[in-house]
Enzyme design. Structure first.
Site, PDB file in Angstrom:
ATOM      1  N   LYS A  26      39.930  36.027  49.275  1.00  0.00           N
ATOM      2  CA  LYS A  26      40.736  36.118  50.486  1.00  0.00           C
ATOM      3  C   LYS A  26      40.348  35.022  51.481  1.00  0.00           C
ATOM      4  O   LYS A  26      41.207  34.304  52.014  1.00  0.00           O
ATOM      5  CB  LYS A  26      40.590  37.500  51.133  1.00  0.00           C
ATOM      6  CG  LYS A  26      41.501  37.728  52.340  1.00  0.00           C
ATOM      7  CD  LYS A  26      41.146  39.002  53.081  1.00  0.00           C
ATOM      8  CE  LYS A  26      41.421  40.228  52.261  1.00  0.00           C
ATOM      9  NZ  LYS A  26      42.875  40.540  52.174  1.00  0.00           N
ATOM     10  N   ARG A  96      38.145  42.771  57.124  1.00  0.00           N
ATOM     11  CA  ARG A  96      38.518  43.063  55.737  1.00  0.00           C
ATOM     12  C   ARG A  96      37.480  42.485  54.778  1.00  0.00           C
ATOM     13  O   ARG A  96      36.810  41.504  55.087  1.00  0.00           O
ATOM     14  CB  ARG A  96      39.882  42.452  55.392  1.00  0.00           C
ATOM     15  CG  ARG A  96      41.043  42.879  56.280  1.00  0.00           C
ATOM     16  CD  ARG A  96      42.271  42.057  55.925  1.00  0.00           C
ATOM     17  NE  ARG A  96      43.375  42.240  56.832  1.00  0.00           N
ATOM     18  CZ  ARG A  96      44.428  43.026  56.605  1.00  0.00           C
ATOM     19  NH1 ARG A  96      44.493  43.720  55.483  1.00  0.00           N
ATOM     20  NH2 ARG A  96      45.403  43.119  57.484  1.00  0.00           N
ATOM     21  N   GLY A 105      42.163  47.331  47.188  1.00  0.00           N
ATOM     22  CA  GLY A 105      41.955  48.661  47.739  1.00  0.00           C
ATOM     23  C   GLY A 105      40.600  49.273  47.479  1.00  0.00           C
ATOM     24  O   GLY A 105      40.326  50.392  47.925  1.00  0.00           O
ATOM     25  N   MET A 107      37.517  48.225  48.431  1.00  0.00           N
ATOM     26  CA  MET A 107      36.572  48.158  49.545  1.00  0.00           C
ATOM     27  C   MET A 107      37.297  48.455  50.846  1.00  0.00           C
ATOM     28  O   MET A 107      38.508  48.652  50.872  1.00  0.00           O
ATOM     29  CB  MET A 107      35.866  46.800  49.559  1.00  0.00           C
ATOM     30  CG  MET A 107      34.913  46.639  48.400  1.00  0.00           C
ATOM     31  SD  MET A 107      34.126  45.020  48.358  1.00  0.00           S
ATOM     32  CE  MET A 107      35.450  43.976  47.778  1.00  0.00           C
ATOM     33  N   ARG A 352      47.065  35.252  46.873  1.00  0.00           N
ATOM     34  CA  ARG A 352      46.138  35.294  45.740  1.00  0.00           C
ATOM     35  C   ARG A 352      46.971  35.264  44.466  1.00  0.00           C
ATOM     36  O   ARG A 352      48.178  35.544  44.493  1.00  0.00           O
ATOM     37  CB  ARG A 352      45.273  36.552  45.783  1.00  0.00           C
ATOM     38  CG  ARG A 352      46.062  37.847  45.746  1.00  0.00           C
ATOM     39  CD  ARG A 352      45.181  39.054  45.988  1.00  0.00           C
ATOM     40  NE  ARG A 352      45.957  40.279  46.141  1.00  0.00           N
ATOM     41  CZ  ARG A 352      45.454  41.427  46.562  1.00  0.00           C
ATOM     42  NH1 ARG A 352      44.177  41.519  46.878  1.00  0.00           N
ATOM     43  NH2 ARG A 352      46.216  42.503  46.679  1.00  0.00           N
ATOM     44  N   HIS A 468      49.602  51.153  45.957  1.00  0.00           N
ATOM     45  CA  HIS A 468      48.313  51.110  45.263  1.00  0.00           C
ATOM     46  C   HIS A 468      48.481  51.457  43.791  1.00  0.00           C
ATOM     47  O   HIS A 468      47.966  50.768  42.901  1.00  0.00           O
ATOM     48  CB  HIS A 468      47.331  52.076  45.935  1.00  0.00           C
ATOM     49  CG  HIS A 468      46.031  52.200  45.200  1.00  0.00           C
ATOM     50  ND1 HIS A 468      45.812  53.166  44.235  1.00  0.00           N
ATOM     51  CD2 HIS A 468      44.891  51.468  45.260  1.00  0.00           C
ATOM     52  CE1 HIS A 468      44.594  53.025  43.742  1.00  0.00           C
ATOM     53  NE2 HIS A 468      44.011  52.007  44.346  1.00  0.00           N
ATOM     54  N   SER A 779      27.477  36.923   7.440  1.00  0.00           N
ATOM     55  CA  SER A 779      28.356  37.610   8.381  1.00  0.00           C
ATOM     56  C   SER A 779      27.475  38.500   9.247  1.00  0.00           C
ATOM     57  O   SER A 779      26.776  39.373   8.729  1.00  0.00           O
ATOM     58  CB  SER A 779      29.400  38.452   7.650  1.00  0.00           C
ATOM     59  OG  SER A 779      30.267  39.065   8.578  1.00  0.00           O
ATOM     60  N   THR A 782      26.993  42.793  13.981  1.00  0.00           N
ATOM     61  CA  THR A 782      26.382  42.920  15.317  1.00  0.00           C
ATOM     62  C   THR A 782      26.233  44.359  15.775  1.00  0.00           C
ATOM     63  O   THR A 782      25.448  44.622  16.687  1.00  0.00           O
ATOM     64  CB  THR A 782      27.193  42.122  16.356  1.00  0.00           C
ATOM     65  OG1 THR A 782      28.571  42.517  16.284  1.00  0.00           O
ATOM     66  CG2 THR A 782      27.080  40.635  16.093  1.00  0.00           C
ATOM     67  N   ASN A 783      26.963  45.300  15.160  1.00  0.00           N
ATOM     68  CA  ASN A 783      26.757  46.701  15.548  1.00  0.00           C
ATOM     69  C   ASN A 783      25.323  47.127  15.196  1.00  0.00           C
ATOM     70  O   ASN A 783      24.565  47.592  16.056  1.00  0.00           O
ATOM     71  CB  ASN A 783      27.758  47.607  14.834  1.00  0.00           C
ATOM     72  CG  ASN A 783      29.192  47.265  15.147  1.00  0.00           C
ATOM     73  OD1 ASN A 783      29.476  46.596  16.141  1.00  0.00           O
ATOM     74  ND2 ASN A 783      30.103  47.702  14.311  1.00  0.00           N
ATOM     75  N   ASP A 784      24.955  46.955  13.919  1.00  0.00           N
ATOM     76  CA  ASP A 784      23.605  47.343  13.503  1.00  0.00           C
ATOM     77  C   ASP A 784      22.549  46.377  14.022  1.00  0.00           C
ATOM     78  O   ASP A 784      21.420  46.786  14.326  1.00  0.00           O
ATOM     79  CB  ASP A 784      23.526  47.427  11.975  1.00  0.00           C
ATOM     80  CG  ASP A 784      23.970  48.787  11.451  1.00  0.00           C
ATOM     81  OD1 ASP A 784      24.102  49.713  12.265  1.00  0.00           O
ATOM     82  OD2 ASP A 784      24.196  48.918  10.234  1.00  0.00           O
ATOM     83  N   CYS A 846      31.372  40.204  11.983  1.00  0.00           N
ATOM     84  CA  CYS A 846      32.311  41.265  11.646  1.00  0.00           C
ATOM     85  C   CYS A 846      32.046  42.551  12.419  1.00  0.00           C
ATOM     86  O   CYS A 846      32.629  43.583  12.118  1.00  0.00           O
ATOM     87  CB  CYS A 846      32.290  41.543  10.145  1.00  0.00           C
ATOM     88  SG  CYS A 846      30.692  42.101   9.519  1.00  0.00           S
ATOM     89  N   TYR A 866      34.182  31.789  11.838  1.00  0.00           N
ATOM     90  CA  TYR A 866      35.237  32.776  12.068  1.00  0.00           C
ATOM     91  C   TYR A 866      34.660  34.000  12.779  1.00  0.00           C
ATOM     92  O   TYR A 866      33.444  34.239  12.784  1.00  0.00           O
ATOM     93  CB  TYR A 866      35.901  33.198  10.753  1.00  0.00           C
ATOM     94  CG  TYR A 866      35.024  34.019   9.832  1.00  0.00           C
ATOM     95  CD1 TYR A 866      34.953  35.410   9.946  1.00  0.00           C
ATOM     96  CD2 TYR A 866      34.268  33.405   8.835  1.00  0.00           C
ATOM     97  CE1 TYR A 866      34.151  36.162   9.096  1.00  0.00           C
ATOM     98  CE2 TYR A 866      33.458  34.147   7.983  1.00  0.00           C
ATOM     99  CZ  TYR A 866      33.407  35.524   8.120  1.00  0.00           C
ATOM    100  OH  TYR A 866      32.610  36.273   7.291  1.00  0.00           O
TER     101      TYR A 866
END
Length: 889
Positions: A26, A96, A105, A107, A352, A468, A779, A782-784, A846, A866
């Site tokens: 702003k 503001r 909205g 803050m 904005r 809003h 590959s 990344t989860n485990d 993956c 990839y």
């Protein structure tokens, strides 16, 4: 010495648009508009640096700030020609917030600051409009009392409603000056009763209270929730903007409104928005009053064109059009503008980049390239990848029967069905249990942010296209209908009625945000169309990106969907999912419960043709593209029967006793199965399992290659959960042995294949050089890898992860967006060591992070070939990969 504020107004400013980090969005844009010579009320911006210092210093202001604020107020006084606290010519200001990221909205704001008994009387005398002066005064007491002093907003509203009831009036505009003066006394009495102190009359005390309250609002619950939803760092802080007031509530030649330079729902190039005569800004966005359209013809859901600003104030509308065009041309983006008209003069209060739907974002990008405003690369960068998800899910079947309950304004497009709820808290609770809910409210406020995020759609009886609810729903991609005035909502009775029909909480309805219709029950859906602007932008992204994008898929349906969304192969086929089918689970359990290799081989022989047929269908769909097949990974306990009925069913199928099966189940149970007998450990201890799967893969590839196309997929066989080269060597020999056996047995020539591994253990990442001597690709699972690196179970993290994120231990949930410092360093290490040993090593990912835009930027920097993600995330990954390439220069 640090300068804590910068001034603007009077045709110039100390800041500019490129100082967004310091001045917030702003403040930076107010400065830019002032520098452009647009009509901007004068003011100053207290920087985000002060917000950071304020919290770091225990919520205390630096001593030097007082003199700077005094100097800033003198700048406003001199430019506006009024004096703060002077009854004869009073200066009033607004206070503001303004973060560098738009947080509509979330803050706090205080308007009309500087009013007290003396300045209110002076304002009435100077303007000749006592009603306006005392309306402004009561608004100030109500807003300041709520925001700064902590007296509940509803308590003031209750007094106002009672005052109108006593006078038998329904509209605020029907209140007279004397009515407002009476209500002001009641407001002051309320403050005194709640705080045991009078409402502050000193303007300087008011100003400091408001500045502190706005900084404090950076850490209120709704702001923290919004930042969590949109991944906005807490460390950014907010700026505070103090600006001379201009008044849209001085009479019939005054107004306030919101304008978009293009339609934020469709992207059409036309001025779009709403306004109210004789009102202040919060009246438009709060939804309490239904605003009027700006333009004629009115394409915004109905209404009387005679009420449009273009008709009522044609000169102002023409000037607004010129300013809007100038701002869009200057920023080269669709703008969201707030304005006020005071006595026929237009004032600009904010501009904005406008929040928009995904469909609008794509259309605006394509149109601006066609108009020569943007090049293709800039257009690609303008679109938030996550917003594409709005376009990738089914929409309502236009031919399905519809029982329309009510119609309102089509505030945010899309469609969703769910159970009706009437509170944000209940919406959040049910959504956490997996329920689809529709939030129904008279209007929403910033305090409803958590409920709006949890809901599938929003329906309100009040408000307009820029209220809003509308703005936030569009930003979230939630379907939304506002201004459904026929609704009679009974919050106490948890129901709404319309047209003689009563809908209770828990009843199913469907919201069609594109048409502004709320429908009874759940309406059937159809698959989305991936064409037009979407296809154009995806084409640009594909031409830019370097990383390929594959999909995680193991069913023909998922594989076909992945191809439709532009996947360039399958990066993860989880073979275990194929065994959970009801027709196969019994046989799978027979195999697991067998006492020896002979018994397991007998059961696996039944599974072989099923597994082979699964692969044939996948290979045909993915003809010519890579398919990475992960051999069986989960611990065997996941397939075991649970409960007496299932155990008896398995015992009967296997021809053994209930007691034997029950004992075997107990024997196989592990204390920590995710780190137990799973992945490559199964293949080494029970090689017959992997032998069956590999045979099914090769035989399926031969069969698919004999089909009409004469082409199968490109085979990539992936070994899960290795921790070092010795495991991979054993299993590579197994795979190669099965291939040789098929060829020798006359089963046909086995197509070329590559063998690689998942990197999902820290030790595997550290020993990547050794592993790469035998693996042709890595590959990253990344989860485990995240679980084993952090020592945190993904399934159990929800109970404390929010706390960790709030306290700064993680910037985001590491299972949603990659932990760069820990897991990221392991990936970088594995990439470097792997390619040092094998220069042509193919690298991919993956895990769930393959569809996360922030993680994709990191993977691009690591040089991955990839990413692979769920089919519905493929377009998101394609766009994010293009943006990652552009960010690398």
């Amino acid at each position: 010495m640090t300068q804590w504020l910068k001034t603007f107004g009077g045709g110039s400013a100390e800041g500019s648009a490129d100082m967004r980090d310091l001045l917030g969005g702003k403040g930076a844009n107010l400065a830019e508009m002032a520098n452009l010579g647009l009509p901007v009320p004068p003011g100053f911006t207290v920087t985000t640096e002060l917000c950071i210092a304020y919290y770091a210093g225990g919520k205390c202001f630096p001593n030097s700030l007082s003199a700077e604020i005094d100097a800033g107020m003198r700048h406003i006084e001199e430019t506006a020609g009024a004096r703060f606290g002077e009854p004869d010519n009073p200066l009033l200001v607004s206070v503001r917030s303004g973060s560098r990221a738009s947080m509509p909205g979330m803050m706090d704001t205080v308007l009309n600051l500087g009013l007290n008994d003396a300045t209110a009387a002076g304002l009435a005398e100077r303007t000749g409009d006592a009603r306006f002066a005392y309306d402004s005064y009561r608004r100030f007491i109500q807003m300041y009392g709520d925001v700064v002093l902590g007296v509940g907003h509803h308590e003031f509203e209750d007094l106002l409603d009672r005052a109108k009831d006593e006078r038998s009036i329904s509209l605020d505009t029907d209140m007279t000056a004397e009515d407002w003066q009476s209500l002001i006394r009641e407001y002051k009495d309320l403050v005194k009763a709640r705080l045991d102190a009078p409402f502050p009359e000193d303007g300087r005390e008011q100003l400091w209270g408001a500045v502190r309250a706005v900084f404090d609002s950076w850490m209120n619950e709704r702001a923290m929730t919004y930042r969590r939803i949109y991944d906005i760092p807490e460390s950014w802080g907010t700026a505070v903007n103090v600006q001379a007031m201009v008044f849209g509530n001085m009479g019939e030649d005054c107004a306030t409104g919101v304008a978009f330079t293009r339609d934020p729902s469709s992207g059409d190039k036309r001025i779009y928005g709403e306004y109210l005569i004789n009102a202040q800004g919060e009246d438009v966005v709060s939804g309490i009053r239904t605003p009027r359209p700006l333009a004629v013809p009115n394409g915004e859901g109905g209404g009387d064109n005679a009420l449009a600003l273009e008709t009522v104030m044609p000169k102002v509308f023409a000037e607004l059009g010129c300013v809007s065009g100038r701002l869009e041309s200057h920023y080269r983006d669709m703008q969201d503008i707030e304005f006020t008209v005071q006595k026929g003069k237009l004032w600009m209060l904010q501009t904005r980049a406008g929040k928009r739907t995904a469909a609008a974002a794509l259309k605006i990008a394509v149109d601006m390239v066609a108009e020569g405003v943007l090049d293709e690369e800039t257009a690609v960068l303008r679109i938030e990848p996550e917003t594409l998800e709005q376009l990738l899910h089914p929409r309502l079947d236009p031919d399905a029967p519809r029982n329309v309950l009510t119609r309102g304004l089509p505030a945010s497009p899309g469609a969703a069905a769910g159970k009706v709820v009437f509170s944000s808290e209940h919406a959040e609770d049910l959504a956490a249990k997996g329920e689809a809910v529709i939030l129904v409210r008279p209007e929403t406020s910033p305090d409803d942010i958590h409920g709006m995020h949890a809901a599938r759609a929003i329906l309100t009886s009040r408000g307009g296209m820029t209220s809003h609810a509308a703005v936030v729903a569009r930003g979230m991609g939630r379907p939304c209908i506002t201004g459904a005035t026929a609704l009679r909502i009974d919050l106490a009775g948890l129901s709404f009625s319309v047209g003689g029909v009563t809908v209770q909480e828990g009843d199913l309805i469907t919201v069609d945000g594109s048409r502004g219709e709320a429908l009874e029950g759940e309406i059937p859906t159809i698959e989305p169309e991936m064409s037009g602007d979407f296809a154009t932008v995806m084409g640009w992204a594909d031409n830019i990106r370097a990383m390929a994008v594959r999909a995680n898929a193991e069913t023909p349906t998922d594989a076909a969907m992945a191809r439709k969304f532009g996947a360039e192969g399958i990066g993860l086929c989880r073979t275990e999912h194929m065994f959970f089918d009801a027709a196969r689970i019994i046989t799978m359990r027979e195999m697991i419960l067998a006492d020896d290799s002979t018994g397991r081989r007998a059961a696996l022989a039944k599974l072989l043709p099923m597994q082979r047929q699964d692969f044939v269908e996948l290979f045909r769909i993915m003809a010519g593209l890579p398919v990475t097949i992960r051999l069986l990974d989960p611990p065997l306990h996941e397939f075991l029967p649970h409960g007496e009925a299932e155990i008896r069913e398995v015992a009967e199928a296997a021809g053994i006793s209930f007691e034997e099966v029950n004992g075997r189940v107990a024997q196989l149970r592990e204390n920590n199965p995710m780190l137990g007998h799973r992945g490559c450990r199964l293949g080494i201890s029970h090689p017959e399992i992997y032998e069956m799967q590999v045979r099914a893969i090769f035989e399926a590839a031969i069969e698919a290659g004999q089909a009409d196309s004469g082409q199968s997929a490109v085979l990539e066989i992936m070994i899960p959960l290795v921790m070092g080269a010795p495991e991979l060597k054993i299993l590579k020999n197994l795979v190669d042995g099965v291939a040789a056996e098929i060829a020798a047995g006359g089963g046909g020539a086995v197509p070329d294949y590559v063998l690689g591994t998942m990197i999902e253990l820290p030790r595997a990442a550290l020993r990547a050089g050794d592993i790469a001597e035998m693996a042709e690709f890595f590959s990253f699972g990344t989860n485990d890898l995240t679980q084993t690196t952090l020592g945190i179970s993904r399934d159990d993290a929800a109970s404390f992860m929010d706390s960790y994120v709030r306290q700064g231990m993680f910037a985001q949930d590491p299972f949603a967006s990659l932990d760069l410092e820990g897991v990221g360093e392991l990936i970088e290490t594995a990439c470097a060591r792997g390619r040092a040993a094998r220069a042509d090593l193919k690298l991919g990912i993956c895990g769930e992070h393959g569809g996360d835009p922030a993680s994709i930027h990191f993977f691009a920097k690591c040089g991955l070939d990839y990413v692979s993600c769920s089919p519905y995330r493929v377009p998101i990954a394609r766009l994010a990969a293009a943006q990652a390439k552009l960010s690398q220069g």
